[in-house]
Write a protein that holds these residues in place. Structure first.
Motif, short mmCIF file in Angstrom:
data_model
loop_
_atom_site.label_atom_id
_atom_site.label_comp_id
_atom_site.label_asym_id
_atom_site.label_seq_id
_atom_site.Cartn_x
_atom_site.Cartn_y
_atom_site.Cartn_z
N SER A 42 12.41 -9.14 12.94
CA SER A 42 12.71 -8.45 14.27
C SER A 42 14.46 -7.29 13.76
O SER A 42 14.69 -8.03 12.29
CB SER A 42 13.65 -9.44 14.89
N SER A 43 14.46 -6.68 14.25
CA SER A 43 15.83 -5.48 14.28
C SER A 43 16.51 -5.31 15.21
O SER A 43 15.99 -5.89 16.36
CB SER A 43 14.93 -4.28 12.92
N ASN A 44 17.47 -4.86 14.98
CA ASN A 44 18.81 -3.96 16.25
C ASN A 44 18.32 -2.24 16.77
O ASN A 44 19.24 -1.70 17.55
CB ASN A 44 20.02 -4.29 16.23
N ILE B 152 10.42 -13.56 15.08
CA ILE B 152 11.97 -13.21 15.01
C ILE B 152 12.27 -12.59 13.02
O ILE B 152 13.54 -12.50 12.72
CB ILE B 152 12.27 -14.57 15.16
N ARG C 103 20.73 -15.60 22.29
CA ARG C 103 20.93 -13.99 22.56
C ARG C 103 22.04 -13.50 21.98
O ARG C 103 23.50 -13.95 21.94
CB ARG C 103 20.23 -13.64 23.79
N GLU C 104 21.48 -12.66 21.31
CA GLU C 104 22.60 -11.69 21.12
C GLU C 104 22.99 -10.34 21.98
O GLU C 104 21.87 -10.11 23.17
CB GLU C 104 21.89 -10.44 19.59
N ARG D 144 18.73 -8.94 19.67
CA ARG D 144 17.63 -9.94 19.59
C ARG D 144 17.44 -11.26 20.69
O ARG D 144 18.91 -11.35 21.46
CB ARG D 144 17.67 -10.79 17.89
N SER E 36 11.33 -4.15 18.24
CA SER E 36 12.52 -4.71 17.53
C SER E 36 12.43 -6.38 17.52
O SER E 36 13.17 -6.69 16.53
CB SER E 36 13.78 -4.22 17.70
N ASP E 37 11.76 -6.98 18.41
CA ASP E 37 11.33 -7.70 18.44
C ASP E 37 9.72 -8.91 17.43
O ASP E 37 9.43 -9.89 17.21
CB ASP E 37 11.61 -8.96 19.54
#
Ligand SMILES: *Cc1c(COP(=O)(O)O)cnc(C)c1O
Length: 457
Positions: A412-414, A409, A437-438, A420, A342-343
């Motif tokens: 990137s996804s969730n 970045i 940061r999420e 993230r 994801s990152d």
């Protein structure tokens, strides 16, 4: 005592960061631990948690300056390096590249907005894309941003907009020069299979078509032939081909005075990679365009290039914390980290290779263990390193992956609803947040439950 990871001891090329694996400000402290930008990575993780993206300001600035200085040195005409923001788009990156005098290329309204809010001057922004929406094209024209015409659909809409406003509109066109290269090889074909740009065989029709419009003025040519390229010849050929297209366009009355040769210069991800320097790459293109113009008695066009990866990739690192180990006797030991696809989707998408080290033992003293570094996502292919040699390490230790500034970045996804990571900028012993940061609850922000589902208990 045996030391591995010799890349940490190599002399750093200050002028061409793409030739190094590590950011320029990388150092190993007296405690034997890794620091970047004068900041101890262990301390940064204590304060900002992991995974963590970190960008080194000096590496970024040196990359920008290398393009600018080389163009000034080798190209006698006017020039402009343009940062391809899809590599890493943020307010900070927009501010940084514009403070270095670079332009910026964008491919969506989101990237355009990020550039404008980050202070990139409108006239230094170029807008690309093979399927721009009406809203995006109108946004670009309204903001006096240079639109690169990719196809007839773009041309139709620009023609309409210029007729509506009754104003002359300068355009650039993207074409496929029949040079294709992706990695360490390139091929030349008459035309090549790409979704981007006009085929070279279509250009004469296009030149006549533009002549029939009332307000469109063809001022520039663009081509981009690939990414992570290690050879110089493709761009030498490209310069010559583009000058020939200028001559062809002249026959139709078009005076093209801007050439944008795209990006594509590779970087050193591992010790097997040996990309040309920024200086050599710019010299090759500048010489090729200058020679071809001289030969055909042409005034030198404004020369633009669009580096993405080679500006930002080497400046970036990602820090992960080690969690679980799984030993499969006779096969391998998995070591899992707190991030992954994801990152950084590049390994699972392109089988990309990187270099890495332990933050607490960067030189890998007495390394004897082979590990597979896995991400934490529910996907067997979520593996960052198929095999890497590391010295003894345990749960809680930190791993630094180098060369992650580009296409990490920004891609990137969730996936798995993983927030993230934060992104930091480091310089002279100071660290500042450039992306927060999420949190898991941030990820619920766009979820909506229809009323009748809320009423259900
Ligand atoms: C991706 C892209 C670039 C930048 O490519 P890099 O390999 O990152 O330098 C430049 N121009 C266009 C049109 C692109 O699509």
């Amino acid at each position: 005592m045996e030391e591995k990871n010799s890349f940490l001891k190599e002399k750093i090329d200050l002028k061409s960061p793409n030739k190094n694996i590590v950011p320029i400000s990388t150092s190993i402290g007296e405690d034997g631990k890794l620091s970047i930008g004068g900041c101890s990575i262990e301390e940064l993780v204590k304060k900002y948690d992991s995974p963590l993206y970190i960008l080194d300001e000096i590496t970024l600035r040196n990359s920008c300056r290398a393009y600018k200085q080389a163009l000034e040195k080798y190209y006698p005409g006017e020039s402009l390096p343009i940062y391809a923001s899809k590599a890493n788009s943020s307010l900070f990156m927009s501010k940084l590249v514009s403070s270095e005098g670079l332009g910026l290329d964008a491919v969506s309204e989101g990237e355009l907005l990020t550039a404008l809010k980050g202070g990139v001057p409108n006239e230094k922004i170029v807008f690309h894309g093979n399927n721009k929406s009406d809203k995006e094209i109108e946004f670009a024209v309204r903001n006096n941003i240079n639109v690169i015409v990719d196809n007839d659909y773009d041309l139709d809409r620009l023609e309409k907009l210029s007729n509506l406003s009754n104003n002359e509109l300068e355009i650039m066109i993207r074409f496929t020069p029949g040079i294709e290269c992706h990695t360490h090889e390139y091929i030349k074909t008459g035309s090549f299979d790409s979704k981007f740009g006009f085929g070279i065989e279509y250009l004469e029709t296009l030149f006549s078509r533009i002549n029939k419009t009332k307000h469109l003025k063809l001022k520039g040519l663009h081509a981009h032939i690939g990414s992570q390229i290690f050879e110089l010849d493709p761009h030498k050929d490209l310069g010559e081909i583009m000058v020939k297209v200028i001559l062809e366009a002249k026959k139709y009355g078009h005076n093209i005075d801007k050439l944008n040769v795209g990006g594509g210069l590779g970087i050193k991800y591992t010790e097997n990679d040996d990309p040309p320097s920024i200086d050599e790459w710019v010299r090759t293109i500048s010489t090729s365009v200058t020679k071809a113009c001289k030969k055909h008695n042409l005034d030198l066009p404004i020369l633009m290039c669009e580096p993405g990866r080679s500006i930002v990739s080497t400046a970036g690192i990602t820090i992960y914390k080690i969690g679980a180990f799984k030993k499969i006797p006779g096969i391998r030991t998995y070591l899992s980290v707190d991030g992954g696809m994801s990152d950084n989707p590049r390994p699972i998408t392109y089988q990309s290779n990187y270099s890495a080290c332990l933050v607490g033992n960067p030189l890998n003293i007495n390394s004897k263990n082979k590990y597979t570094i896995a991400g934490k996502h529910c996907e067997s292919g979520d593996v960052l390193f198929k095999e890497i040699e590391l010295s003894d390490c345990k749960t809680g230790d930190l791993i630094c992956v180098f060369g992650t500034g580009a296409y990490n970045i920004s891609m990137s996804s969730n996936y798995n609803r993983i927030p993230r990571p934060a992104a930091l900028l480091v310089c002279d012993g100071e660290a500042e947040i450039i992306q927060k940061r999420e949190s898991p609850s941030d990820l619920l922000k766009y979820d909506v439950l229809p009323d009748r589902f809320i009423k259900q208990s």
